[in-house]
Design a protein around this motif. Structure first.
Motif, PDB file in Angstrom:
ATOM      1  N   LEU A  22      -3.617   3.689  -1.344  1.00  0.00           N
ATOM      2  CA  LEU A  22      -3.761   2.827  -2.431  1.00  0.00           C
ATOM      3  C   LEU A  22      -3.176   1.536  -2.282  1.00  0.00           C
ATOM      4  CD1 LEU A  22      -3.302   5.513  -5.172  1.00  0.00           C
ATOM      5  CD2 LEU A  22      -5.175   4.959  -4.121  1.00  0.00           C
ATOM      6  N   ASN A  23      -3.845   0.409  -2.803  1.00  0.00           N
ATOM      7  CA  ASN A  23      -3.476  -0.924  -2.865  1.00  0.00           C
ATOM      8  C   ASN A  23      -2.611  -1.290  -4.020  1.00  0.00           C
ATOM      9  OD1 ASN A  23      -2.832  -3.821  -2.539  1.00  0.00           O
ATOM     10  ND2 ASN A  23      -4.515  -3.982  -1.455  1.00  0.00           N
ATOM     11  N   LYS A  69      -2.179   0.143 -13.729  1.00  0.00           N
ATOM     12  CA  LYS A  69      -3.279   0.042 -12.573  1.00  0.00           C
ATOM     13  C   LYS A  69      -3.783   1.299 -12.384  1.00  0.00           C
ATOM     14  CE  LYS A  69      -4.275  -2.037  -7.914  1.00  0.00           C
ATOM     15  NZ  LYS A  69      -4.946  -3.010  -8.645  1.00  0.00           N
ATOM     16  N   THR A  70      -5.235   1.213 -12.182  1.00  0.00           N
ATOM     17  CA  THR A  70      -5.852   2.693 -12.147  1.00  0.00           C
ATOM     18  C   THR A  70      -6.661   2.410 -10.623  1.00  0.00           C
ATOM     19  OG1 THR A  70      -7.688   2.182 -13.220  1.00  0.00           O
ATOM     20  CG2 THR A  70      -6.184   3.239 -14.369  1.00  0.00           C
ATOM     21  N   TRP A  71      -6.923   3.331 -10.093  1.00  0.00           N
ATOM     22  CA  TRP A  71      -7.828   3.434  -8.632  1.00  0.00           C
ATOM     23  C   TRP A  71      -9.036   4.465  -9.041  1.00  0.00           C
ATOM     24  CZ3 TRP A  71      -2.441   3.225  -8.807  1.00  0.00           C
ATOM     25  CH2 TRP A  71      -1.878   2.168  -8.328  1.00  0.00           C
ATOM     26  N   ASP A  72     -10.047   4.332  -8.533  1.00  0.00           N
ATOM     27  CA  ASP A  72     -11.198   5.505  -8.254  1.00  0.00           C
ATOM     28  C   ASP A  72     -11.043   6.026  -6.889  1.00  0.00           C
ATOM     29  OD1 ASP A  72     -11.983   4.819 -10.757  1.00  0.00           O
ATOM     30  OD2 ASP A  72     -13.652   3.409 -10.087  1.00  0.00           O
ATOM     31  N   THR A  73     -11.379   7.220  -6.808  1.00  0.00           N
ATOM     32  CA  THR A  73     -11.356   8.012  -5.473  1.00  0.00           C
ATOM     33  C   THR A  73     -12.676   8.519  -5.218  1.00  0.00           C
ATOM     34  OG1 THR A  73     -10.758  10.190  -6.511  1.00  0.00           O
ATOM     35  CG2 THR A  73      -8.907   8.666  -6.168  1.00  0.00           C
ATOM     36  N   VAL A  76      -9.545   9.705 -11.078  1.00  0.00           N
ATOM     37  CA  VAL A  76      -9.028   8.374 -11.217  1.00  0.00           C
ATOM     38  C   VAL A  76      -7.533   8.420 -11.241  1.00  0.00           C
ATOM     39  CG1 VAL A  76      -8.664   6.304 -12.683  1.00  0.00           C
ATOM     40  CG2 VAL A  76     -11.104   7.366 -12.439  1.00  0.00           C
ATOM     41  N   THR A 109       0.786  -1.171  -0.106  1.00  0.00           N
ATOM     42  CA  THR A 109      -0.148  -0.210   0.133  1.00  0.00           C
ATOM     43  C   THR A 109       0.942   1.251   0.146  1.00  0.00           C
ATOM     44  OG1 THR A 109       0.000   0.152   2.359  1.00  0.00           O
ATOM     45  CG2 THR A 109      -1.896  -1.183   1.127  1.00  0.00           C
TER      46      THR A 109
END
Length: 204
Positions: free
Chosen positions: A187-188, A144-148, A132, A110
């Motif tokens: 974020l992971n 890799k993507t992450w929504d916030t 994002v 993380t």
């Protein structure tokens, strides 16, 4: 323009003043419209000022916090290469800027990302558009993507222009309004292949 700026009783800005809606306190409803037909072809001819039947275009943009304008009859006469037209269009709406971003250089599965966003425009972004975050490899490919859950609507304009009616100073006077907003996320990175930061140049 309002009466205090040599305008008319039925001017849009005067109507705002008469109804107490000129202050954009966390404005949630977009301001938009169109110039009257007789000035549409010459709206930006003397930008940022006006001339003839055209009022001070920059002042009108800043005081109404307008995000867009329909310009039916004059649009065909505007050159996309005209710097006055480009400057006038860019002045409308929001202008989001990221002066700072931070992240952990290494992680154990993380890591934390922090982003500061400020709005140098005249209006906020009204739709809850999703931030994002993406992670790219050394070739520039997103791996890799992450929504916030960050709310872009909270990023209000840093400054607003004061109406002369507010008695805030000589015209134009710009008052502090919004502030830079700090967003963060943990974020992971599970499943992301190991990588490394590029080497720093000597003396960096």
């Amino acid at each position: 323009m309002p009466r205090s700026m040599n305008g008319w009783d039925d001017a849009f800005t005067q109507i705002m003043l008469d109804n107490g809606t000129e202050k954009p306190l966390g404005r949630r409803t977009p301001s938009a419209g169109r110039p009257v037909p007789e000035i549409q072809g010459s709206l930006y001819a003397n930008y940022p000022a006006g001339g003839g039947q055209v009022d001070d275009v920059l002042a009108a943009t800043e005081l109404t916090h307008i995000s867009w304008m329909i310009n039916q009859t004059g649009a065909g006469g505007y050159s996309p290469a005209d710097p006055k037209v480009a400057a006038g269009v860019r002045k409308m709406g929001y202008n989001l800027h990221i002066p700072q971003a931070n992240f952990n250089a290494s992680n154990g599965g993380t890591f934390k990302v922090g982003v500061t966003v400020q709005n140098d425009g005249v209006a906020p972004f009204y739709y809850p558009w999703k931030f994002v975050l993406g992670l790219r490899d050394s070739s520039g490919s997103v791996v890799k993507t992450w929504d916030t859950d960050w709310d872009i609507r909270t990023v209000q304009p840093l400054k607003i222009r004061a109406f002369p009616d507010w008695n805030a100073g000589a015209d134009p006077t710009y008052l502090d309004f919004g502030r830079p907003v700090n967003f963060s996320a943990n974020l992971n990175a599970a499943g992301v292949p190991a990588g490394k930061l590029p080497a720093r140049p000597p003396g960096a």
